[in-house]
Design a protein around this motif. Sequence first.
Motif, PDB file in Angstrom:
ATOM      1  N   GLU A 267      -3.922  -9.918  79.117  1.00  0.00           N
ATOM      2  CA  GLU A 267      -2.965  -9.566  78.056  1.00  0.00           C
ATOM      3  C   GLU A 267      -1.996 -10.741  77.889  1.00  0.00           C
ATOM      4  OE1 GLU A 267      -2.695  -6.983  76.086  1.00  0.00           O
ATOM      5  OE2 GLU A 267      -4.224  -5.652  76.954  1.00  0.00           O
ATOM      6  N   PHE A 268      -1.831 -11.185  76.668  1.00  0.00           N
ATOM      7  CA  PHE A 268      -0.965 -12.335  76.394  1.00  0.00           C
ATOM      8  C   PHE A 268       0.483 -12.026  76.770  1.00  0.00           C
ATOM      9  CE2 PHE A 268       1.746 -14.734  73.321  1.00  0.00           C
ATOM     10  CZ  PHE A 268       1.497 -15.993  73.833  1.00  0.00           C
ATOM     11  N   GLU A 269       1.085 -12.916  77.535  1.00  0.00           N
ATOM     12  CA  GLU A 269       2.491 -12.782  77.960  1.00  0.00           C
ATOM     13  C   GLU A 269       3.157 -14.146  77.816  1.00  0.00           C
ATOM     14  OE1 GLU A 269       5.928 -12.395  78.714  1.00  0.00           O
ATOM     15  OE2 GLU A 269       4.915 -10.451  78.895  1.00  0.00           O
ATOM     16  N   LYS A 270       4.025 -14.267  76.832  1.00  0.00           N
ATOM     17  CA  LYS A 270       4.602 -15.570  76.490  1.00  0.00           C
ATOM     18  C   LYS A 270       5.729 -16.010  77.421  1.00  0.00           C
ATOM     19  CE  LYS A 270       8.019 -13.699  73.271  1.00  0.00           C
ATOM     20  NZ  LYS A 270       7.870 -12.332  73.822  1.00  0.00           N
ATOM     21  N   ASP A 271       6.345 -15.085  78.155  1.00  0.00           N
ATOM     22  CA  ASP A 271       7.572 -15.395  78.876  1.00  0.00           C
ATOM     23  C   ASP A 271       7.373 -15.804  80.333  1.00  0.00           C
ATOM     24  OD1 ASP A 271       9.278 -14.953  76.696  1.00  0.00           O
ATOM     25  OD2 ASP A 271       9.122 -12.783  76.982  1.00  0.00           O
ATOM     26  N   ASP A 272       6.135 -15.864  80.796  1.00  0.00           N
ATOM     27  CA  ASP A 272       5.863 -16.321  82.168  1.00  0.00           C
ATOM     28  C   ASP A 272       5.303 -17.734  82.091  1.00  0.00           C
ATOM     29  OD1 ASP A 272       5.012 -16.838  84.707  1.00  0.00           O
ATOM     30  OD2 ASP A 272       3.866 -14.991  84.966  1.00  0.00           O
ATOM     31  N   ASP A 273       6.104 -18.703  82.504  1.00  0.00           N
ATOM     32  CA  ASP A 273       5.693 -20.107  82.378  1.00  0.00           C
ATOM     33  C   ASP A 273       4.673 -20.536  83.426  1.00  0.00           C
ATOM     34  OD1 ASP A 273       7.239 -20.557  80.138  1.00  0.00           O
ATOM     35  OD2 ASP A 273       9.000 -21.193  81.282  1.00  0.00           O
ATOM     36  N   THR A 274       4.285 -19.642  84.328  1.00  0.00           N
ATOM     37  CA  THR A 274       3.340 -20.014  85.380  1.00  0.00           C
ATOM     38  C   THR A 274       1.942 -19.448  85.143  1.00  0.00           C
ATOM     39  OG1 THR A 274       3.832 -18.072  86.760  1.00  0.00           O
ATOM     40  CG2 THR A 274       5.244 -20.002  87.034  1.00  0.00           C
ATOM     41  N   ASN A 275       1.749 -18.673  84.056  1.00  0.00           N
ATOM     42  CA  ASN A 275       0.478 -17.952  83.898  1.00  0.00           C
ATOM     43  C   ASN A 275      -0.531 -18.660  82.992  1.00  0.00           C
ATOM     44  OD1 ASN A 275       1.497 -17.558  81.337  1.00  0.00           O
ATOM     45  ND2 ASN A 275       1.810 -15.353  81.567  1.00  0.00           N
ATOM     46  N   PHE A 276      -0.202 -19.865  82.507  1.00  0.00           N
ATOM     47  CA  PHE A 276      -1.082 -20.691  81.668  1.00  0.00           C
ATOM     48  C   PHE A 276      -1.232 -20.167  80.239  1.00  0.00           C
ATOM     49  CE2 PHE A 276      -2.718 -21.629  85.971  1.00  0.00           C
ATOM     50  CZ  PHE A 276      -2.579 -23.014  85.968  1.00  0.00           C
ATOM     51  N   HIS A 277      -0.622 -19.032  79.892  1.00  0.00           N
ATOM     52  CA  HIS A 277      -0.805 -18.479  78.551  1.00  0.00           C
ATOM     53  C   HIS A 277      -0.229 -19.411  77.480  1.00  0.00           C
ATOM     54  CE1 HIS A 277      -1.270 -14.047  80.101  1.00  0.00           C
ATOM     55  NE2 HIS A 277      -1.888 -14.933  80.865  1.00  0.00           N
ATOM     56  N   MET A 278       1.047 -19.750  77.614  1.00  0.00           N
ATOM     57  CA  MET A 278       1.649 -20.651  76.627  1.00  0.00           C
ATOM     58  C   MET A 278       1.125 -22.067  76.774  1.00  0.00           C
ATOM     59  SD  MET A 278       3.373 -19.180  74.331  1.00  0.00           S
ATOM     60  CE  MET A 278       3.784 -20.760  73.582  1.00  0.00           C
ATOM     61  N   ASP A 279       0.710 -22.460  77.981  1.00  0.00           N
ATOM     62  CA  ASP A 279       0.091 -23.787  78.153  1.00  0.00           C
ATOM     63  C   ASP A 279      -1.147 -23.888  77.267  1.00  0.00           C
ATOM     64  OD1 ASP A 279       1.868 -24.708  80.220  1.00  0.00           O
ATOM     65  OD2 ASP A 279       0.845 -23.361  81.586  1.00  0.00           O
ATOM     66  N   PHE A 280      -1.966 -22.829  77.283  1.00  0.00           N
ATOM     67  CA  PHE A 280      -3.176 -22.831  76.460  1.00  0.00           C
ATOM     68  C   PHE A 280      -2.832 -22.820  74.982  1.00  0.00           C
ATOM     69  CE2 PHE A 280      -6.350 -20.584  73.942  1.00  0.00           C
ATOM     70  CZ  PHE A 280      -7.496 -21.299  74.242  1.00  0.00           C
ATOM     71  N   ILE A 281      -1.898 -21.956  74.559  1.00  0.00           N
ATOM     72  CA  ILE A 281      -1.545 -21.828  73.143  1.00  0.00           C
ATOM     73  C   ILE A 281      -1.028 -23.155  72.593  1.00  0.00           C
ATOM     74  CG2 ILE A 281       0.020 -20.711  71.500  1.00  0.00           C
ATOM     75  CD1 ILE A 281      -2.172 -18.851  72.482  1.00  0.00           C
ATOM     76  N   VAL A 282      -0.117 -23.792  73.333  1.00  0.00           N
ATOM     77  CA  VAL A 282       0.478 -25.055  72.873  1.00  0.00           C
ATOM     78  C   VAL A 282      -0.595 -26.142  72.764  1.00  0.00           C
ATOM     79  CG1 VAL A 282       2.107 -26.893  73.431  1.00  0.00           C
ATOM     80  CG2 VAL A 282       2.754 -24.507  73.770  1.00  0.00           C
ATOM     81  N   ALA A 283      -1.431 -26.266  73.798  1.00  0.00           N
ATOM     82  CA  ALA A 283      -2.466 -27.305  73.784  1.00  0.00           C
ATOM     83  C   ALA A 283      -3.506 -27.041  72.697  1.00  0.00           C
ATOM     84  CB  ALA A 283      -3.143 -27.387  75.152  1.00  0.00           C
TER      85      ALA A 283
END
Length: 365
Positions: A267-283
């Motif tokens: 499940e997408f979670e934008k507020d945890d900077d350690t879970n790679f979710h936003m890392d993937f989205i940004v890249a």
Amino acid sequence: MYIDRRCVYYRKPLLESGTLGTKGNVQVVIPFLTESYSSSQDPPEKSIPICTLKNFPNAIEHTLQWARDEFEGLFKQPAENVNQYIQDSKFMERTLKLPGAQPLEVLEAAFKSLVTERSKSWEDCVTWARNHWQIQYNNNIRQLLHNFPPDQVTTSGTPFWSGPKRCPHPLEFDTMNTLHMDYIVAAANLFAQTYGIKGSRDRAHVVDILKGVKVPTFTPKSGVKIHVSDQDLQNSNASLDDSRLEELKTTLPSLEALSTFRMYPIEFEKDDDTNFHMDFIVAASNLRAENYDIPPADRHKSKLIAGKIIPAIATATAAVVGLVCLELYKVAFGHTKLDSFKNGFMNLALPFFGFSEPIAAPKHT
């Protein structure tokens, strides 16, 4: 909406308020006197055309939405479908009843997850991420340019790649490119999570694995249909490949062979900077932006757009709080008492604004 139903049932007043940037709303619900909260709905959000997302983005909002769709389509939906296939005896029956080409798409994704792309080690996950990078940022762009060359003109004689259509260019993978490696590390770790495999942040080790990955050679194909508009997409009656559907039904692993197997949807979670979710989205978003020469977005801006965050404004919030409190006074004291309260207050306050005449008390019917 649940609270609204309970308030109506128990005949309790409901005060609802909210802000959206500079906008604000206050709604008072008095059961059997006003409409209830559930009686009206917000208008649907404007969606981005599918063909713009898939082939013709021209703004960072488009690439971020595409990246969000990628996240769901890679790390959530396939894992959910596989688990349903294993656990739900009616999964196949229900899938085959889906409209259009959806049955084929669902079973193809399940087949990939269980057979062709099934990973059993961290090395498999890195290999998958490298091959997927190649498909999305090189192969698909080359296929698009094969269908619509940079110098193509429309039937009216105008250049095809003009106006909102940006002519893309394929990317070449480079382990020395930080953005490329950001994608590989994030995608490989997320893919590993869906299989319950332990990932790694060791980039040097990832580079060593990448040295041994053999990326299949791609040649653009003629006859591949790429839709130019959503209208074109709707008018094209996507036919269901019955032979491929039957083949998938017979080649999917048996339920007995998968009795102890399960996947882990993310499940997408934008507020945890350690879970790679936003890392993937940004890249993923910035790589696609580079394909189309769209200015990239930093992590903060990407999080605001991808998470659909509209910053709160203190003054707007304060104004709405004041308005809803006035409505609370009305409900608590009744209209007559409130009017007397308001008039007494205004008669005290008006001299400060240069008025000398008192306000007459209102006449109530």
